[in-house]
Scaffold this motif. Structure first.
Motif, PDB file in Angstrom:
ATOM      1  N   THR A  17      42.615  32.145  39.738  1.00 45.66           N
ATOM      2  CA  THR A  17      41.213  31.776  40.001  1.00 45.66           C
ATOM      3  C   THR A  17      40.302  32.350  38.915  1.00 45.66           C
ATOM      4  O   THR A  17      40.715  33.211  38.131  1.00 45.66           O
ATOM      5  N   ILE A  19      37.946  33.978  36.261  1.00 46.24           N
ATOM      6  CA  ILE A  19      38.075  34.373  34.849  1.00 46.24           C
ATOM      7  C   ILE A  19      39.547  34.386  34.422  1.00 46.24           C
ATOM      8  O   ILE A  19      39.879  33.969  33.307  1.00 46.24           O
ATOM      9  N   ASP A  64      51.628  41.620  43.608  1.00 47.24           N
ATOM     10  CA  ASP A  64      50.466  42.171  44.305  1.00 47.24           C
ATOM     11  C   ASP A  64      50.115  43.470  43.604  1.00 47.24           C
ATOM     12  O   ASP A  64      50.969  44.368  43.498  1.00 47.24           O
ATOM     13  N   MET A  65      48.883  43.563  43.127  1.00 45.74           N
ATOM     14  CA  MET A  65      48.480  44.727  42.326  1.00 45.74           C
ATOM     15  C   MET A  65      48.439  46.022  43.151  1.00 45.74           C
ATOM     16  O   MET A  65      48.268  47.101  42.591  1.00 45.74           O
ATOM     17  N   ASN A  91      43.245  41.675  34.616  1.00 49.50           N
ATOM     18  CA  ASN A  91      41.994  41.073  35.091  1.00 49.50           C
ATOM     19  C   ASN A  91      41.812  41.130  36.602  1.00 49.50           C
ATOM     20  O   ASN A  91      40.688  41.134  37.095  1.00 49.50           O
ATOM     21  N   ASN A 142      39.845  43.741  32.030  1.00 50.99           N
ATOM     22  CA  ASN A 142      38.576  43.145  32.447  1.00 50.99           C
ATOM     23  C   ASN A 142      37.816  44.153  33.291  1.00 50.99           C
ATOM     24  O   ASN A 142      38.182  44.455  34.429  1.00 50.99           O
ATOM     25  N   TYR A 157      33.521  50.289  43.453  1.00 47.20           N
ATOM     26  CA  TYR A 157      33.646  49.339  42.341  1.00 47.20           C
ATOM     27  C   TYR A 157      33.104  49.980  41.056  1.00 47.20           C
ATOM     28  O   TYR A 157      33.722  49.897  39.992  1.00 47.20           O
ATOM     29  N   LYS A 161      35.413  50.822  37.803  1.00 49.77           N
ATOM     30  CA  LYS A 161      35.150  50.135  36.535  1.00 49.77           C
ATOM     31  C   LYS A 161      34.741  51.137  35.450  1.00 49.77           C
ATOM     32  O   LYS A 161      35.108  50.961  34.282  1.00 49.77           O
ATOM     33  N   ILE A 190      29.057  36.222  36.391  1.00 50.54           N
ATOM     34  CA  ILE A 190      29.883  35.062  36.040  1.00 50.54           C
ATOM     35  C   ILE A 190      30.152  34.245  37.300  1.00 50.54           C
ATOM     36  O   ILE A 190      30.479  34.804  38.361  1.00 50.54           O
ATOM     37  N   THR A 192      32.126  32.674  39.581  1.00 48.84           N
ATOM     38  CA  THR A 192      33.529  32.635  40.021  1.00 48.84           C
ATOM     39  C   THR A 192      33.553  32.763  41.548  1.00 48.84           C
ATOM     40  O   THR A 192      32.532  33.086  42.171  1.00 48.84           O
TER      41      THR A 192
HETATM   42  N1  LIG Z   1      32.434  37.263  38.432  1.00 47.66           N
HETATM   43  C1  LIG Z   1      31.709  38.212  37.889  1.00 47.66           C
HETATM   44  O1  LIG Z   1      30.488  38.114  37.798  1.00 47.66           O
HETATM   45  C2  LIG Z   1      32.367  39.458  37.347  1.00 47.66           C
HETATM   46  C3  LIG Z   1      31.560  40.379  36.688  1.00 47.66           C
HETATM   47  C4  LIG Z   1      32.132  41.519  36.174  1.00 47.66           C
HETATM   48  C5  LIG Z   1      33.493  41.732  36.289  1.00 47.66           C
HETATM   49  N2  LIG Z   1      34.265  40.821  36.940  1.00 47.66           N
HETATM   50  C6  LIG Z   1      35.697  41.108  37.034  1.00 47.66           C
HETATM   51  O2  LIG Z   1      36.441  39.984  36.658  1.00 47.66           O
HETATM   52  C7  LIG Z   1      37.729  40.040  37.270  1.00 47.66           C
HETATM   53  C8  LIG Z   1      38.076  38.667  37.821  1.00 47.66           C
HETATM   54  O3  LIG Z   1      37.162  38.342  38.849  1.00 47.66           O
HETATM   55  P1  LIG Z   1      36.562  36.880  39.063  1.00 47.66           P
HETATM   56  O4  LIG Z   1      35.112  37.012  38.987  1.00 47.66           O
HETATM   57  O5  LIG Z   1      37.262  35.903  38.195  1.00 47.66           O
HETATM   58  O6  LIG Z   1      36.853  36.640  40.599  1.00 47.66           O
HETATM   59  P2  LIG Z   1      38.115  36.030  41.352  1.00 47.66           P
HETATM   60  O7  LIG Z   1      37.996  36.483  42.755  1.00 47.66           O
HETATM   61  O8  LIG Z   1      38.206  34.585  41.050  1.00 47.66           O
HETATM   62  O9  LIG Z   1      39.347  36.738  40.632  1.00 47.66           O
HETATM   63  C9  LIG Z   1      39.941  37.922  41.055  1.00 47.66           C
HETATM   64  C10 LIG Z   1      41.438  37.692  41.080  1.00 47.66           C
HETATM   65  O10 LIG Z   1      42.113  38.914  41.365  1.00 47.66           O
HETATM   66  C11 LIG Z   1      43.133  38.613  42.286  1.00 47.66           C
HETATM   67  N3  LIG Z   1      43.479  39.788  43.077  1.00 47.66           N
HETATM   68  C12 LIG Z   1      42.693  40.505  43.904  1.00 47.66           C
HETATM   69  N4  LIG Z   1      43.403  41.460  44.513  1.00 47.66           N
HETATM   70  C13 LIG Z   1      44.670  41.351  44.047  1.00 47.66           C
HETATM   71  C14 LIG Z   1      45.880  42.049  44.316  1.00 47.66           C
HETATM   72  N5  LIG Z   1      45.933  43.043  45.188  1.00 47.66           N
HETATM   73  N6  LIG Z   1      46.994  41.659  43.672  1.00 47.66           N
HETATM   74  C15 LIG Z   1      46.966  40.624  42.797  1.00 47.66           C
HETATM   75  N7  LIG Z   1      45.854  39.933  42.507  1.00 47.66           N
HETATM   76  C16 LIG Z   1      44.729  40.291  43.131  1.00 47.66           C
HETATM   77  C17 LIG Z   1      42.545  37.520  43.174  1.00 47.66           C
HETATM   78  O11 LIG Z   1      43.553  36.827  43.880  1.00 47.66           O
HETATM   79  C18 LIG Z   1      41.849  36.670  42.148  1.00 47.66           C
HETATM   80  O12 LIG Z   1      42.715  35.718  41.585  1.00 47.66           O
HETATM   81  C19 LIG Z   1      37.654  41.154  38.311  1.00 47.66           C
HETATM   82  O13 LIG Z   1      38.319  42.300  37.838  1.00 47.66           O
HETATM   83  C20 LIG Z   1      36.169  41.408  38.442  1.00 47.66           C
HETATM   84  O14 LIG Z   1      35.885  42.733  38.830  1.00 47.66           O
HETATM   85  C21 LIG Z   1      33.736  39.677  37.469  1.00 47.66           C
END
Ligand SMILES: NC(=O)c1ccc[n+]([C@@H]2O[C@H](COP(=O)([O-])OP(=O)(O)OC[C@H]3O[C@@H](n4cnc5c(N)ncnc54)[C@H](O)[C@@H]3O)[C@@H](O)[C@H]2O)c1
Length: 253
Positions: A17, A19, A64-65, A91, A142, A157, A161, A190, A192
């Protein structure tokens, strides 16, 4: 298809999903064989299929992370499947439940730190162990704007981070003479699934947020994917230990 990554293997966690998905697709377009790491095989299969349909090479790796054994197996399976590992985009992450600092539970704090920080420490260890035995490699974590400035009501969080930036800098220093580069990306806001869930259905909240953003738009997953893939490319050969902010000017001061 641009072939800058021909012959390279790229691993992306959280790749089904947002990013992660956009970054996996871009690595595929640029010619890398892509390990699409995710928990959900159905969603991950869509990404694998999309990469293959565009002429690229990809495979689903389940992990699973929260499970250290999964993380070790993720790297081992990637190397077994594709014969190497050159680029890793760590990520996967979770936002955490928002609540006043003094009301946060230990269980929620530990959950968010485990997924967002401890898992990345473990990913990096396994990735680096492989890269040390090969000709080197590149790691991008990320992170988030919350790695640099506080996100109120998200102490878990924010702490996780902030910690990620430290992990990348330590590893960048330790392995600079072993041809391993390590960098961090700090995305802004972003569009998402995570951000949509954070904002909820309230259009007033979304409008207020958009009004605060310099370009009056959220970033797209592809905006971060391009930065991640560039950091993994030879064009960034002398970039290591860096924190790249990709937020359309939001945090500029
Ligand atoms: N969207 C934003 O605005 C934003 C801003 C800053 C940072 N981020 C970071 O970007 C990264 C991706 O987030 P996103 O915004 O694409 O959202 P997202 O929810 O689409 O992606 C997060 C992904 O991590 C996976 N995930 C969560 N827990 C997990 C686990 N235990 N094991 C395996 N996979 C797991 C989810 O299934 C998902 O695919 C994250 O680390 C988030 O903190 C996002």
């Amino acid at each position: 298809m641009s072939t800058g990554f021909k012959g390279k293997v790229a691993l992306v966690t959280g790749a089904s999903t947002g990013i992660g998905r956009a970054t996996a697709l871009l690595f595929g377009q640029r010619g890398a064989a892509v390990a699409v790491v995710a928990r959900d095989p159905v969603k991950a299969a869509l990404v694998v299929d999309e990469i293959r349909a565009a002429g690229g090479e990809a495979a689903f790796i389940g992990a699973d992370m929260r499970e250290p054994g999964d993380i070790a197996a993720m790297v081992a399976q990637t190397v077994k499947r594709f014969g190497g590992l050159h680029c890793a985009f760590n990520n996967a992450g979770v936002n955490g439940i928002a609540a006043p600092f003094h009301e946060q539970t230990l269980a929620e704090f530990e959950r968010v730190v485990q997924v967002n920080l401890t898992s990345v420490f473990l990913c990096m260890q396994h990735e680096i162990r492989h890269m040390l035995g090969a000709a080197g490699g590149v790691i991008v974590n990320n992170c988030s704007g919350a790695g640099l400035i506080p996100a109120p009501e998200l102490p878990h969080y924010t702490a996780a981070k902030h910690g990620l930036l430290g992990l990348a800098k330590v590893a960048a220093k330790e392995y600079a003479n072993r041809n391993i580069r390590v960098n961090s990306i700090c995305p802004g806001v972003i569009d998402t699934p995570m951000m949509q869930a954070h904002l909820g259905q309230d259009s007033g909240t979304i409008d207020a947020l958009l009004a605060q953003l310099p370009g009056k738009r959220m970033g797209r997953p592809e905006d971060i994917a391009r930065a991640a893939v560039w950091l993994c490319s030879d064009d960034a050969a002398y970039v290591s230990g860096d924190t790249m902010v990709v937020d359309g000017g939001l945090m500029a001061h």
